[in-house]
Design a protein around this motif. Structure first.
Motif, PDB file in Angstrom:
ATOM      1  N   TRP A  26     -47.125  33.717  37.567  1.00 44.84           N
ATOM      2  CA  TRP A  26     -45.890  32.576  37.491  1.00 44.84           C
ATOM      3  C   TRP A  26     -45.690  32.144  38.773  1.00 44.84           C
ATOM      4  N   ARG A  27     -45.580  33.049  39.835  1.00 50.48           N
ATOM      5  CA  ARG A  27     -44.987  32.395  41.106  1.00 50.48           C
ATOM      6  C   ARG A  27     -46.077  31.510  41.586  1.00 50.48           C
ATOM      7  N   ILE A  29     -48.103  29.546  39.919  1.00 50.34           N
ATOM      8  CA  ILE A  29     -48.146  28.299  39.158  1.00 50.34           C
ATOM      9  C   ILE A  29     -46.789  27.419  39.825  1.00 50.34           C
ATOM     10  N   ASP A  30     -45.743  28.116  40.164  1.00 54.65           N
ATOM     11  CA  ASP A  30     -44.375  27.637  40.511  1.00 54.65           C
ATOM     12  C   ASP A  30     -44.748  27.067  41.839  1.00 54.65           C
ATOM     13  N   LYS A  31     -45.214  27.967  42.623  1.00 55.22           N
ATOM     14  CA  LYS A  31     -45.646  27.640  44.176  1.00 55.22           C
ATOM     15  C   LYS A  31     -46.254  26.324  44.463  1.00 55.22           C
ATOM     16  N   TYR A  32     -47.440  26.405  43.698  1.00 54.19           N
ATOM     17  CA  TYR A  32     -48.141  25.190  44.043  1.00 54.19           C
ATOM     18  C   TYR A  32     -48.162  24.142  42.875  1.00 54.19           C
ATOM     19  N   ASN A  33     -47.337  24.079  41.760  1.00 53.47           N
ATOM     20  CA  ASN A  33     -47.053  23.276  40.923  1.00 53.47           C
ATOM     21  C   ASN A  33     -48.564  23.106  40.075  1.00 53.47           C
ATOM     22  N   ILE A  34     -49.156  24.172  39.441  1.00 56.97           N
ATOM     23  CA  ILE A  34     -50.324  23.994  38.872  1.00 56.97           C
ATOM     24  C   ILE A  34     -50.146  23.827  37.442  1.00 56.97           C
ATOM     25  N   ASN A  35     -51.002  22.939  36.666  1.00 65.24           N
ATOM     26  CA  ASN A  35     -51.025  22.632  35.315  1.00 65.24           C
ATOM     27  C   ASN A  35     -51.594  24.072  34.864  1.00 65.24           C
ATOM     28  N   LYS A  53     -54.611  22.226  45.938  1.00 69.39           N
ATOM     29  CA  LYS A  53     -53.329  22.343  46.108  1.00 69.39           C
ATOM     30  C   LYS A  53     -52.611  22.981  47.134  1.00 69.39           C
ATOM     31  N   GLY A  54     -53.783  23.832  47.470  1.00 68.85           N
ATOM     32  CA  GLY A  54     -53.469  24.966  48.711  1.00 68.85           C
ATOM     33  C   GLY A  54     -53.548  26.491  48.219  1.00 68.85           C
ATOM     34  N   ALA A  55     -53.587  26.807  47.087  1.00 69.72           N
ATOM     35  CA  ALA A  55     -53.845  28.204  46.810  1.00 69.72           C
ATOM     36  C   ALA A  55     -55.156  28.805  47.455  1.00 69.72           C
ATOM     37  N   LYS A  56     -55.170  29.952  47.432  1.00 72.65           N
ATOM     38  CA  LYS A  56     -56.374  30.775  48.268  1.00 72.65           C
ATOM     39  C   LYS A  56     -57.415  31.152  46.952  1.00 72.65           C
ATOM     40  N   LYS A  65     -58.083  39.522  38.231  1.00 73.45           N
ATOM     41  CA  LYS A  65     -58.682  40.933  37.670  1.00 73.45           C
ATOM     42  C   LYS A  65     -57.477  41.928  37.535  1.00 73.45           C
ATOM     43  N   MET A  66     -56.381  41.373  37.481  1.00 73.98           N
ATOM     44  CA  MET A  66     -55.303  42.287  37.167  1.00 73.98           C
ATOM     45  C   MET A  66     -55.115  41.976  35.829  1.00 73.98           C
ATOM     46  N   SER A  67     -54.218  43.187  35.248  1.00 69.18           N
ATOM     47  CA  SER A  67     -53.837  43.335  33.893  1.00 69.18           C
ATOM     48  C   SER A  67     -52.544  43.623  33.666  1.00 69.18           C
ATOM     49  N   ARG A  68     -52.075  43.291  32.355  1.00 70.99           N
ATOM     50  CA  ARG A  68     -50.778  43.291  32.098  1.00 70.99           C
ATOM     51  C   ARG A  68     -50.372  44.738  32.146  1.00 70.99           C
ATOM     52  N   MET A  69     -51.192  45.768  31.705  1.00 67.36           N
ATOM     53  CA  MET A  69     -50.865  47.175  31.714  1.00 67.36           C
ATOM     54  C   MET A  69     -50.364  47.718  33.352  1.00 67.36           C
ATOM     55  N   TYR A  70     -50.868  46.939  34.121  1.00 69.94           N
ATOM     56  CA  TYR A  70     -50.274  47.269  35.574  1.00 69.94           C
ATOM     57  C   TYR A  70     -48.964  46.726  35.705  1.00 69.94           C
ATOM     58  N   GLY A  71     -48.272  46.039  35.180  1.00 71.95           N
ATOM     59  CA  GLY A  71     -47.063  45.690  35.360  1.00 71.95           C
ATOM     60  C   GLY A  71     -46.925  44.487  36.152  1.00 71.95           C
ATOM     61  N   LYS A  72     -46.012  44.423  37.115  1.00 70.27           N
ATOM     62  CA  LYS A  72     -45.722  43.347  37.893  1.00 70.27           C
ATOM     63  C   LYS A  72     -46.923  42.888  38.665  1.00 70.27           C
ATOM     64  N   GLY A  73     -47.838  43.499  39.321  1.00 67.00           N
ATOM     65  CA  GLY A  73     -49.168  43.076  39.815  1.00 67.00           C
ATOM     66  C   GLY A  73     -48.864  42.596  41.299  1.00 67.00           C
ATOM     67  N   ASP A  74     -47.887  42.886  41.969  1.00 68.69           N
ATOM     68  CA  ASP A  74     -47.622  42.407  43.278  1.00 68.69           C
ATOM     69  C   ASP A  74     -48.347  43.052  44.202  1.00 68.69           C
ATOM     70  N   PHE A  75     -49.058  42.187  45.258  1.00 69.38           N
ATOM     71  CA  PHE A  75     -49.964  42.607  46.228  1.00 69.38           C
ATOM     72  C   PHE A  75     -49.885  41.780  47.461  1.00 69.38           C
TER      73      PHE A  75
END
Length: 75
Positions: A26-27, A29-35, A53-56, A65-75
């Protein structure tokens, strides 16, 4: 069967990539205003649009490759 067909059609539409429905997605999508399209706990975005739009690309691929089971997934 219709779920599988809907997902297959969505994935064939352009250069789509499935991302988990976590805060990092969600971050991005919000940061780069992606559909996006949300379905079955996944978020589908067009990787070409995100890159334009500038995303790497490597960040998006790691995120996919992340999963919902890992929770937040911040890295």
């Amino acid at each position: 069967m219709s779920k599988s067909l809907d997902e297959a059609i969505r994935m064939c539409d352009g250069n789509k990539i499935a991302l988990p429905e976590i805060s990092d997605t969600w971050r991005l999508i919000d940061k780069y205003n992606i559909n996006y399209t949300a379905s079955n706990g996944k978020i589908y975005i067009d990787i070409d649009e995100a890159k334009s739009k500038g995303a790497k690309e490597d960040y998006i691929k790691r995120l996919s490759k992340m999963s919902r089971m890992y929770g937040k997934g911040d890295f």
